[in-house]
Design an enzyme around this catalytic site. Structure first.
Site, mmCIF file in Angstrom:
data_model
loop_
_atom_site.group_PDB
_atom_site.id
_atom_site.type_symbol
_atom_site.label_atom_id
_atom_site.label_comp_id
_atom_site.label_asym_id
_atom_site.label_seq_id
_atom_site.Cartn_x
_atom_site.Cartn_y
_atom_site.Cartn_z
ATOM 1 N N GLY A 176 -33.130 -1.976 1.622
ATOM 2 C CA GLY A 176 -33.284 -2.562 2.966
ATOM 3 C C GLY A 176 -34.094 -3.871 2.911
ATOM 4 O O GLY A 176 -33.756 -4.839 3.630
ATOM 5 N N CYS A 177 -35.094 -4.064 2.084
ATOM 6 C CA CYS A 177 -35.907 -5.048 2.024
ATOM 7 C C CYS A 177 -35.138 -6.149 1.215
ATOM 8 O O CYS A 177 -35.244 -7.414 1.981
ATOM 9 C CB CYS A 177 -37.062 -4.814 1.042
ATOM 10 S SG CYS A 177 -38.067 -3.384 1.969
ATOM 11 N N THR A 178 -34.193 -5.901 0.383
ATOM 12 C CA THR A 178 -33.301 -7.082 -0.214
ATOM 13 C C THR A 178 -32.367 -7.532 0.893
ATOM 14 O O THR A 178 -32.310 -8.778 1.031
ATOM 15 C CB THR A 178 -32.803 -6.528 -1.457
ATOM 16 O OG1 THR A 178 -33.654 -6.212 -2.370
ATOM 17 C CG2 THR A 178 -31.765 -7.668 -2.019
ATOM 18 N N ALA A 197 -34.589 -9.770 3.496
ATOM 19 C CA ALA A 197 -34.930 -11.073 2.799
ATOM 20 C C ALA A 197 -33.704 -12.076 2.593
ATOM 21 O O ALA A 197 -33.771 -13.225 2.936
ATOM 22 C CB ALA A 197 -35.769 -10.770 1.492
#
Length: 184
Positions: free
Chosen positions: A66-68, A71
């Protein structure tokens, strides 16, 4: 949300899950100040961005799905965000070295700030503890050029968040100050 308030008892507390919250931040409030180092060990103070719009996004962990996604969407949409005169700042509890690997791997051209003690995440009501594990919650704050919180996102979906922010920033830049509202 009542189970996540400081001092609240409930199922989450019994399971050892604690949302470490500051007093609830509100649209129009002065954004909590901070100075943190980025992936290149450069210090970034929120005060240095006075006069610009800032998207301050908290995320749980470098190089996770999710963070990738979040970003990389900011990276891909950066020309459109820069056209709106917006500075993107990502914050997690990971250290600068982890941020450097993450930024290099995915060619992220904006600062990822290391809040290793969780003080900034706590000030923004975005620190979450799961037993001994501490993470930043996936929250985003839009900060106006005067340093006030213009919009708050507490239920962020990584895949569409950058586009949602672009639309909202266009509206915020046109809206009178009193018309700003939180988004949950």
């Amino acid at each position: 949300m009542p189970l996540l308030k400081r001092g609240g008892a409930g199922l989450l507390a019994l399971l050892g899950l604690h949302g470490v919250q500051a007093d609830e931040l509100a649209v129009g409030a002065q954004a909590p100040r901070f100075t943190l180092k980025d992936q290149e060990s450069r210090a970034h103070a929120l005060a240095a961005y006075r006069g610009r719009w800032v998207v301050l996004y908290f995320y749980p962990k470098d190089d996770t799905p999710g963070c990738t996604t979040e970003a990389c969407n900011f990276r891909d949409d950066l020309p459109a965000l820069r056209a709106l005169h917006v500075q993107i700042l990502g914050i997690s509890l990971d250290d600068s070295q982890s941020h450097a690997r993450f930024a290099q791997k995915f060619r992220l051209p904006f600062p990822l700030l290391a809040d290793t003690e969780g003080a900034v995440a706590r000030a923004y009501g975005s620190l979450w503890s799961i037993g001994p594990l501490r993470l930043a919650r996936r929250h985003t704050f839009v900060i106006d050029p005067e340093g006030r919180i213009a919009r708050i996102y507490r239920n962020v979906k990584p895949a569409g968040h950058s586009r949602e922010l672009q639309q909202d920033l266009k509206e915020l830049r046109k809206a009178p100050e009193g018309a700003r509202t939180p988004v949950s």
